[in-house]
Write an enzyme that holds these catalytic residues in place. Structure first.
Site, PDB file in Angstrom:
ATOM      1  CG  MET A 117      -1.873  -1.236   1.213  1.00  0.00           C
ATOM      2  SD  MET A 117      -2.779  -1.509  -0.326  1.00  0.00           S
ATOM      3  CE  MET A 117      -4.155  -0.399  -0.062  1.00  0.00           C
ATOM      4  NE  ARG A 118       5.797   3.729   1.565  1.00  0.00           N
ATOM      5  CZ  ARG A 118       5.891   4.897   2.213  1.00  0.00           C
ATOM      6  NH1 ARG A 118       5.006   5.217   3.124  1.00  0.00           N
ATOM      7  NH2 ARG A 118       6.865   5.740   1.934  1.00  0.00           N
TER       8      ARG A 118
ATOM      9  CG  HIS B 277      -6.572  -1.955  -8.443  1.00  0.00           C
ATOM     10  ND1 HIS B 277      -6.172  -1.054  -7.472  1.00  0.00           N
ATOM     11  CD2 HIS B 277      -7.772  -1.517  -8.887  1.00  0.00           C
ATOM     12  CE1 HIS B 277      -7.080  -0.113  -7.351  1.00  0.00           C
ATOM     13  NE2 HIS B 277      -8.073  -0.367  -8.199  1.00  0.00           N
TER      14      HIS B 277
HETATM   15  C1  GAR Z   1      -6.331  -6.879  -1.731  1.00  0.00           C
HETATM   16  O1  GAR Z   1      -7.720  -6.757  -1.880  1.00  0.00           O
HETATM   17  C2  GAR Z   1      -5.613  -6.165  -2.854  1.00  0.00           C
HETATM   18  O2  GAR Z   1      -6.270  -6.270  -4.088  1.00  0.00           O
HETATM   19  C3  GAR Z   1      -5.635  -4.748  -2.367  1.00  0.00           C
HETATM   20  O3  GAR Z   1      -5.374  -4.840  -0.977  1.00  0.00           O
HETATM   21  C4  GAR Z   1      -5.852  -6.087  -0.503  1.00  0.00           C
HETATM   22  C5  GAR Z   1      -4.707  -6.782   0.193  1.00  0.00           C
HETATM   23  O4  GAR Z   1      -5.148  -7.924   0.831  1.00  0.00           O
HETATM   24  N1  GAR Z   1      -4.657  -3.959  -3.027  1.00  0.00           N
HETATM   25  C6  GAR Z   1      -4.802  -2.659  -3.271  1.00  0.00           C
HETATM   26  O5  GAR Z   1      -5.782  -2.018  -2.924  1.00  0.00           O
HETATM   27  C7  GAR Z   1      -3.642  -2.012  -4.011  1.00  0.00           C
HETATM   28  N2  GAR Z   1      -3.974  -0.682  -4.361  1.00  0.00           N
HETATM   29  P1  GAR Z   1      -4.134  -9.060   1.241  1.00  0.00           P
HETATM   30  O6  GAR Z   1      -3.012  -8.389   2.050  1.00  0.00           O
HETATM   31  O7  GAR Z   1      -4.940  -9.989   2.098  1.00  0.00           O
HETATM   32  O8  GAR Z   1      -3.618  -9.696  -0.003  1.00  0.00           O
END
Ligand code: GAR
Length: 212
Positions: free
Chosen positions: A92-93, A111
């Site tokens: 998330m960076r 995403h």
């Molecule tokens: C997931 O839903 C991924 O698609 C999203 O964060 C979540 C992480 O979950 N990613 C984003 O929003 C990227 N911008 P996880 O740590 O359980 O895989």
């Protein structure tokens, strides 16, 4: 030969777990050899270690506002481990050109929306607010523009009457866990099963070898 793959996470790492599980299959074309997190408290780090995978935090707070220096430190560790493919999984960076350029064509992201709809954050809430009937997730190559690189695969889910943000997030996440291993496998060189209904691979682009 299995492609040496690293996963970058920031949190619980459920997509990371799905990739690790898929990569246990002897025929899977990628091997997860390293997990890095920008947050030392990311619970995914312990999950990776329990799976026998080297997992390390490179805390962005140690670098103050110098995002490029943080990414340069990540790049050093990736290169030292002879990594060929990097998978962002809930990392998330926002990336700077330091990592993006170093790994262009070899860095994937997942995403939680059907890009190009809903790049950025709060994707499920925004899909509900927009009243769309179809939502989902996308695996794409990372480029300098956020959530805008070439799409490797997408999986769609319906939005059902009465869905909460959480209902939708869970429905999409199930698809993420099927899509990401399939997209990585297709990228790394072979077709791979898509066990869940609703998932499809579009435009699979092959891994084209190290850029440097
Ligand atoms: C997931 O839903 C991924 O698609 C999203 O964060 C979540 C992480 O979950 N990613 C984003 O929003 C990227 N911008 P996880 O740590 O359980 O895989």
């Amino acid at each position: 030969m299995k492609r040496r793959t690293a996963i970058l996470i920031s949190g619980r790492g459920s997509n990371m777990e799905a990739l690790i599980a898929a990569a246990r299959d002897p025929d899977y074309p990628a091997e997860i050899v390293l997990v890095l997190s920008n947050r030392p408290d990311a619970s995914g780090l312990d999950i990776a270690r329990a799976a026998g995978i080297e997992a390390e935090a490179i805390d962005h707070r140690d670098f103050g506002r110098d995002r490029a220096a943080h990414e340069a430190a990540i790049d050093v560790v990736l290169r030292a481990a002879d990594i060929e493919i990097v998978c962002l999984a809930g990392y998330m960076r926002l990336l700077t050109p330091v990592l993006v350029n170093a790994w262009q064509g070899r860095m994937l992201n997942i995403h939680p929306s059907l890009l190009p709809s809903f790049p950025g954050l709060r994707t499920h809430a925004r899909a509900l607010e927009a009243g769309v009937k179809l939502h989902g997730c996308t695996v794409h190559l990372v480029t300098e523009e956020m959530d805008a690189g070439p799409i490797l695969g997408q999986a769609a889910v319906p939005i059902l009457p009465g869905d909460s943000e959480d209902d939708l997030a869970q429905r999409v996440l199930r698809q993420e866990h099927a899509l990401y291993p399939a997209a990585l496998a297709a990228f790394a060189g072979v077709a791979w099963g898509l066990p869940d209904e609703g998932a499809c691979l579009t435009n699979p682009l092959p891994w084209q070898g190290p850029a440097r």
